[in-house]
Design an enzyme around this catalytic site. Structure first.
Site, PDB file in Angstrom:
ATOM      1  N   SER A 216       4.436   1.107   3.250  1.00  0.00           N
ATOM      2  CA  SER A 216       5.105   0.410   2.146  1.00  0.00           C
ATOM      3  C   SER A 216       6.433   1.112   1.900  1.00  0.00           C
ATOM      4  O   SER A 216       6.648   2.236   2.385  1.00  0.00           O
ATOM      5  CB  SER A 216       4.231   0.474   0.892  1.00  0.00           C
ATOM      6  OG  SER A 216       4.165   1.814   0.440  1.00  0.00           O
ATOM      7  N   ALA A 267      -2.138  -6.121  -1.061  1.00  0.00           N
ATOM      8  CA  ALA A 267      -1.050  -6.864  -0.400  1.00  0.00           C
ATOM      9  C   ALA A 267      -0.765  -6.266   0.971  1.00  0.00           C
ATOM     10  O   ALA A 267      -0.652  -6.972   1.975  1.00  0.00           O
ATOM     11  CB  ALA A 267       0.208  -6.830  -1.256  1.00  0.00           C
ATOM     12  N   GLY A 268      -0.666  -4.931   1.007  1.00  0.00           N
ATOM     13  CA  GLY A 268      -0.350  -4.258   2.267  1.00  0.00           C
ATOM     14  C   GLY A 268      -1.466  -4.439   3.288  1.00  0.00           C
ATOM     15  O   GLY A 268      -1.217  -4.646   4.478  1.00  0.00           O
ATOM     16  N   ASP A 269      -2.713  -4.361   2.829  1.00  0.00           N
ATOM     17  CA  ASP A 269      -3.865  -4.528   3.726  1.00  0.00           C
ATOM     18  C   ASP A 269      -3.861  -5.946   4.319  1.00  0.00           C
ATOM     19  O   ASP A 269      -4.083  -6.139   5.512  1.00  0.00           O
ATOM     20  CB  ASP A 269      -5.196  -4.352   2.960  1.00  0.00           C
ATOM     21  CG  ASP A 269      -5.210  -3.089   2.112  1.00  0.00           C
ATOM     22  OD1 ASP A 269      -4.541  -2.122   2.497  1.00  0.00           O
ATOM     23  OD2 ASP A 269      -5.890  -3.082   1.069  1.00  0.00           O
ATOM     24  N   ASN A 293       3.448 -11.519   6.101  1.00  0.00           N
ATOM     25  CA  ASN A 293       4.047 -11.822   4.790  1.00  0.00           C
ATOM     26  C   ASN A 293       3.282 -12.942   4.088  1.00  0.00           C
ATOM     27  O   ASN A 293       3.094 -12.920   2.870  1.00  0.00           O
ATOM     28  CB  ASN A 293       5.509 -12.250   4.960  1.00  0.00           C
ATOM     29  CG  ASN A 293       6.433 -11.068   5.202  1.00  0.00           C
ATOM     30  OD1 ASN A 293       6.045  -9.910   5.036  1.00  0.00           O
ATOM     31  ND2 ASN A 293       7.663 -11.354   5.592  1.00  0.00           N
TER      32      ASN A 293
HETATM   33  N1  LIG Z   1       5.332 -10.450  -5.283  1.00  0.00           N
HETATM   34  C1  LIG Z   1       5.242 -10.791  -3.997  1.00  0.00           C
HETATM   35  N2  LIG Z   1       5.657 -12.009  -3.584  1.00  0.00           N
HETATM   36  C2  LIG Z   1       5.558 -12.404  -2.294  1.00  0.00           C
HETATM   37  N3  LIG Z   1       5.066 -11.613  -1.320  1.00  0.00           N
HETATM   38  C3  LIG Z   1       4.635 -10.390  -1.654  1.00  0.00           C
HETATM   39  C4  LIG Z   1       4.694  -9.902  -3.003  1.00  0.00           C
HETATM   40  N4  LIG Z   1       4.197  -8.657  -3.027  1.00  0.00           N
HETATM   41  C5  LIG Z   1       3.826  -8.366  -1.764  1.00  0.00           C
HETATM   42  N5  LIG Z   1       4.102  -9.398  -0.935  1.00  0.00           N
HETATM   43  C6  LIG Z   1       3.846  -9.468   0.518  1.00  0.00           C
HETATM   44  O1  LIG Z   1       2.882  -8.485   0.883  1.00  0.00           O
HETATM   45  C7  LIG Z   1       3.469  -7.499   1.753  1.00  0.00           C
HETATM   46  C8  LIG Z   1       2.908  -6.143   1.393  1.00  0.00           C
HETATM   47  O2  LIG Z   1       3.267  -5.828   0.060  1.00  0.00           O
HETATM   48  P1  LIG Z   1       3.723  -4.382  -0.412  1.00  0.00           P
HETATM   49  O3  LIG Z   1       4.988  -4.000   0.235  1.00  0.00           O
HETATM   50  O4  LIG Z   1       3.681  -4.407  -1.892  1.00  0.00           O
HETATM   51  O5  LIG Z   1       2.571  -3.495   0.235  1.00  0.00           O
HETATM   52  P2  LIG Z   1       1.753  -2.274  -0.323  1.00  0.00           P
HETATM   53  O6  LIG Z   1       2.589  -1.524  -1.318  1.00  0.00           O
HETATM   54  O7  LIG Z   1       1.224  -1.566   0.853  1.00  0.00           O
HETATM   55  O8  LIG Z   1       0.572  -3.037  -1.064  1.00  0.00           O
HETATM   56  P3  LIG Z   1      -0.779  -2.473  -1.713  1.00  0.00           P
HETATM   57  O9  LIG Z   1      -0.727  -0.969  -1.663  1.00  0.00           O
HETATM   58  O10 LIG Z   1      -0.701  -3.035  -3.091  1.00  0.00           O
HETATM   59  O11 LIG Z   1      -1.848  -3.051  -0.883  1.00  0.00           O
HETATM   60  C9  LIG Z   1       4.966  -7.636   1.585  1.00  0.00           C
HETATM   61  O12 LIG Z   1       5.652  -7.228   2.757  1.00  0.00           O
HETATM   62  C10 LIG Z   1       5.116  -9.119   1.298  1.00  0.00           C
HETATM   63  O13 LIG Z   1       5.114  -9.848   2.497  1.00  0.00           O
HETATM   64  O1  LIG Z   2      -8.596  -1.490  -2.813  1.00  0.00           O
HETATM   65  C1  LIG Z   2      -7.362  -0.846  -2.757  1.00  0.00           C
HETATM   66  C2  LIG Z   2      -6.569  -1.314  -1.571  1.00  0.00           C
HETATM   67  O2  LIG Z   2      -7.281  -1.182  -0.397  1.00  0.00           O
HETATM   68  C3  LIG Z   2      -5.230  -0.623  -1.488  1.00  0.00           C
HETATM   69  O3  LIG Z   2      -4.567  -0.903  -0.298  1.00  0.00           O
HETATM   70  C4  LIG Z   2      -5.344   0.874  -1.586  1.00  0.00           C
HETATM   71  O4  LIG Z   2      -4.035   1.356  -1.746  1.00  0.00           O
HETATM   72  C5  LIG Z   2      -6.193   1.326  -2.748  1.00  0.00           C
HETATM   73  O5  LIG Z   2      -6.416   2.704  -2.649  1.00  0.00           O
HETATM   74  C6  LIG Z   2      -7.536   0.642  -2.794  1.00  0.00           C
HETATM   75  O6  LIG Z   2      -8.186   1.037  -3.968  1.00  0.00           O
END
Ligand SMILES: Nc1ncnc2c1ncn2[C@@H]1O[C@H](COP(=O)(O)OP(=O)(O)OP(=O)(O)O)[C@@H](O)[C@H]1O
Ligand SMILES: O[C@H]1[C@H](O)[C@@H](O)[C@H](O)[C@@H](O)[C@H]1O
Length: 378
Positions: A216, A267-269, A293
């Protein structure tokens, strides 16, 4: 051949044929997902506003089951999850753990408290503070099945994917995709999640044998994108701004899909799983990031592990069937992938936008999935 065997771990000719990744489905697509399910407690203004199944493995399974190519007769997508939980695990009957049950151990299930800020989150600023209140046991190399897989996803949340476990995954899988959160998370005395520099961890030496590393924007400085991109393809996700891919000699930015964010968890997962599914369909990495995305946007639109409407999934499947073709690929880390965007990238984005409209309609029709459960706004 999109995924090639590692030179130091070559297979017999016959086995190689078996493991050849057919672009559209078949047992040769079997994957290995390593990372534990956990309990997520969502807190806002000192009040518990949600308790959900968490753990990257839960979000990843959900998207792989929804979006991986598979034969008509296969009920679930061909992948195995290696996850550990304690006897207190509260979500054994939820779809992901019910389909692929975790290993049980004597220690309690990993548990996180996610403290959401009262201020509106920006696209790149952390939107929640995470505290690991209980850690489960790590996943050891011996916990992994002793057979070959087409691909592996290392998706730990609490340090459970040990360096030796990642190394074993690399030996078993023809291509490994890693979430940086599995490698660089550290926990202070109070369990608060902080990050260490990837270069200072025993995982750093494994990077040249990893195909894709996803971080991220908060994690990216600890990954050291400029160094890491010389060893593997790095994908930096940037919340509502989409993502960018950086590799040795090139980079690409990939546009997001609109979403009304109610809970950023997972979101990232979901991104990483959508991306992996895109590769399995034979898309280039930059095109596959569109599918990442798409599922990242789907994840933030619902609280916890999202439910996808069958109509929306059918639309996505039809788009992928229509757009995917086999293509020859350049070589990266002994594993071959096409990285650059194809000439149908924009068309694919437009088609997926249509499908994302179906998703918004579903939410409006079913308020239980929508803003009623909003964790993000006051
Ligand atoms: N508000 C949003 N609107 C549209 N797409 C989003 C939004 N938030 C996240 N995404 C999509 O999800 C992807 C992953 O989100 P993000 O960069 O927040 O990952 P992350 O911080 O690893 O997430 P998390 O730790 O919450 O699982 C982004 O690249 C985007 O494609
Ligand atoms: O369920 C959530 C999710 O998997 C996220 O990606 C991670 O950042 C958190 O630690 C977890 O609690």
């Amino acid at each position: 051949m999109p995924f090639a065997a590692e030179p130091d771990d070559a297979l017999e000719e016959g086995e190689n044929q078996q493991l050849l990744l057919a672009t559209k489905g078949g047992p040769a697509l079997e994957g290995l997902v390593v990372g534990s399910y956990c309990h997520d407690v969502l807190i806002r203004g000192g009040r518990v506003v949600g308790e959900t199944l968490g753990g990257a493995a839960a979000f990843v399974s959900n998207v792989l089951d929804a979006a991986s190519p598979r034969e008509e007769e296969q009920e679930v997508a061909p992948f195995v999850v290696v996850s550990k939980v304690g006897h207190d695990f509260a979500y054994a009957s939820a779809p992901a753990p019910a389909r692929r049950p975790p290993l049980r151990c004597a220690s309690p299930t990993t548990s996180f408290h996610a403290q959401f800020s009262e201020a509106a989150a920006s696209a790149h600023a952390p939107d929640r503070e995470l505290r690991r209140v209980r850690p489960c046991d790590p996943i050891y190399p011996a916990d992994l099945p002793d057979r070959r897989f087409a691909y592996g996803l290392a998706v730990g949340v609490a340090g459970e994917v040990l360096p030796e476990t990642l190394e074993r995954m690399i030996r078993l899988c023809r291509a490994v995709l890693v979430d940086a959160q599995a490698l660089i998370r550290a926990f202070d005395g109070d369990g608060a999640v902080c990050h260490v520099s990837l270069e200072d961890t025993p995982y750093a030496r494994l990077l040249p044998r990893v195909a894709f590393l996803k971080a991220s924007s908060e994690e990216a400085p600890y990954v050291g994108v400029e160094t890491a991109r010389r060893r593997c393809c790095v994908i930096v996700t940037e919340g509502r701004d989409g993502c960018r891919l950086c590799w040795d000699g090139g980079e690409a930015r990939v546009a997001p899909f609109p979403a009304v964010q109610v809970d950023p968890t997972g979101a990232g997962d979901s991104f990483l799983a959508g991306f992996a599914a895109g590769l399995l369909w034979g898309l280039s990495a930059t095109d596959a990031a569109l599918l990442g995305n798409f599922f990242g946007a789907a994840a933030v639109s619902q609280v916890g592990v999202p439910t996808f409407h069958p109509k929306m999934l059918q639309a996505v499947k039809e788009i992928l069937e229509d757009k995917t073709t086999k293509r020859t690929s350049p070589c990266i880390n002994g594993t071959t992938f096409t990285l650059e965007r194809s000439n149908m990238h924009d068309e694919l984005h437009t088609a997926l936008q249509e499908a994302s409209r179906l998703m918004s309609e579903q939410q409006q029709a079913d308020p239980a999935n929508g803003n009623d459960g909003d964790i993000c706004s006051t």
